[in-house]
Design a protein around this motif. Structure first.
Motif, short mmCIF file in Angstrom:
data_model
loop_
_atom_site.label_atom_id
_atom_site.label_comp_id
_atom_site.label_asym_id
_atom_site.label_seq_id
_atom_site.Cartn_x
_atom_site.Cartn_y
_atom_site.Cartn_z
N SER A 49 -32.60 -1.01 -5.53
CA SER A 49 -33.56 -0.65 -4.73
C SER A 49 -34.17 -1.91 -3.60
O SER A 49 -34.61 -1.68 -2.43
CB SER A 49 -35.05 -0.32 -5.62
OG SER A 49 -35.16 -1.58 -6.25
N TYR A 51 -28.90 2.94 0.32
CA TYR A 51 -29.12 4.27 0.24
C TYR A 51 -27.88 4.99 0.27
O TYR A 51 -26.91 4.48 0.61
CB TYR A 51 -29.90 4.59 1.43
CG TYR A 51 -31.23 3.82 1.55
CD1 TYR A 51 -32.24 4.15 0.35
CD2 TYR A 51 -31.49 2.84 2.40
CE1 TYR A 51 -33.43 3.46 0.66
CE2 TYR A 51 -32.68 2.24 2.52
CZ TYR A 51 -33.63 2.62 1.59
OH TYR A 51 -34.87 1.86 1.76
N ASP A 87 -35.62 12.42 -8.04
CA ASP A 87 -35.86 11.76 -6.63
C ASP A 87 -34.60 11.39 -5.90
O ASP A 87 -33.83 10.72 -6.35
CB ASP A 87 -36.90 10.42 -6.97
CG ASP A 87 -38.16 10.74 -7.68
OD1 ASP A 87 -38.55 11.93 -7.37
OD2 ASP A 87 -38.39 10.00 -8.55
N TRP A 134 -33.89 8.88 -2.69
CA TRP A 134 -34.24 7.75 -1.79
C TRP A 134 -33.14 7.77 -0.54
O TRP A 134 -31.96 7.34 -1.17
CB TRP A 134 -34.57 6.41 -2.36
CG TRP A 134 -35.88 6.40 -2.96
CD1 TRP A 134 -37.04 6.00 -2.39
CD2 TRP A 134 -36.01 6.32 -4.43
NE1 TRP A 134 -37.94 6.09 -3.30
CE2 TRP A 134 -37.43 6.27 -4.57
CE3 TRP A 134 -35.29 6.87 -5.36
CZ2 TRP A 134 -38.00 6.28 -6.06
CZ3 TRP A 134 -36.01 7.01 -6.50
CH2 TRP A 134 -37.20 6.82 -6.85
N ARG A 138 -38.60 9.46 0.54
CA ARG A 138 -38.23 9.83 -0.91
C ARG A 138 -38.58 11.47 -0.94
O ARG A 138 -39.52 11.75 -0.83
CB ARG A 138 -39.33 9.27 -1.78
CG ARG A 138 -39.18 9.52 -3.35
CD ARG A 138 -40.08 8.85 -4.02
NE ARG A 138 -40.30 9.28 -5.44
CZ ARG A 138 -41.36 9.31 -6.02
NH1 ARG A 138 -42.57 8.36 -5.81
NH2 ARG A 138 -41.54 9.67 -7.23
#
Length: 121
Positions: free
Chosen positions: A36, A41, A71, A73, A112
């Motif tokens: 993160s 990504y 989720d 991202w 997201r």
């Protein structure tokens, strides 16, 4: 009560289209800090939103109603990744899609995609 998060994680890892897009970056509950913070990504998170016993027989639950959230991202989540995740959840695992929404983080310039699924087992 049945827990399906590990089964979902494994199914996403095993899917060639999902794994080619994210590799092993399918996390349960929390995303690794190195991923993160480094904006590595795309990556995926699986979270159990609700897991309730239902359909009682002789005062014992006979089924569970489970809501899961996936989720994704990315700076611009690719449609083929989202479609592949949906296929795994619906066709392979038997979930129905409950809702989908998009959230944008202006500070990180990331999107997201929030997808919720439900199943009765």
């Amino acid at each position: 009560m049945i827990s399906l998060d590990r089964e979902i994680q494994q199914a996403l890892w095993d899917d060639p289209e999902v794994s080619s897009a994210v590799g092993r970056k399918v996390f349960r509950y929390s995303v690794g800090r190195s991923v993160s913070q480094n904006n590595d990504y795309p990556y995926v998170r699986i979270v159990e939103v609700d897991n309730s016993d239902s359909d009682y027989e002789d005062d014992q639950p006979s089924t569970s109603h489970i809501f899961m959230q996936i989720d994704v991202w990315d700076v611009n989540p690719p449609d083929d990744l989202l479609t592949s995740i949906n296929k795994v959840m619906v066709k392979k695992l038997g979930f129905t899609r409950a809702n989908v929404r998009t959230s944008y983080d202006m500070d990180k310039s990331e999107i997201r995609k929030i997808m919720r699924y439900q199943i009765k087992t």
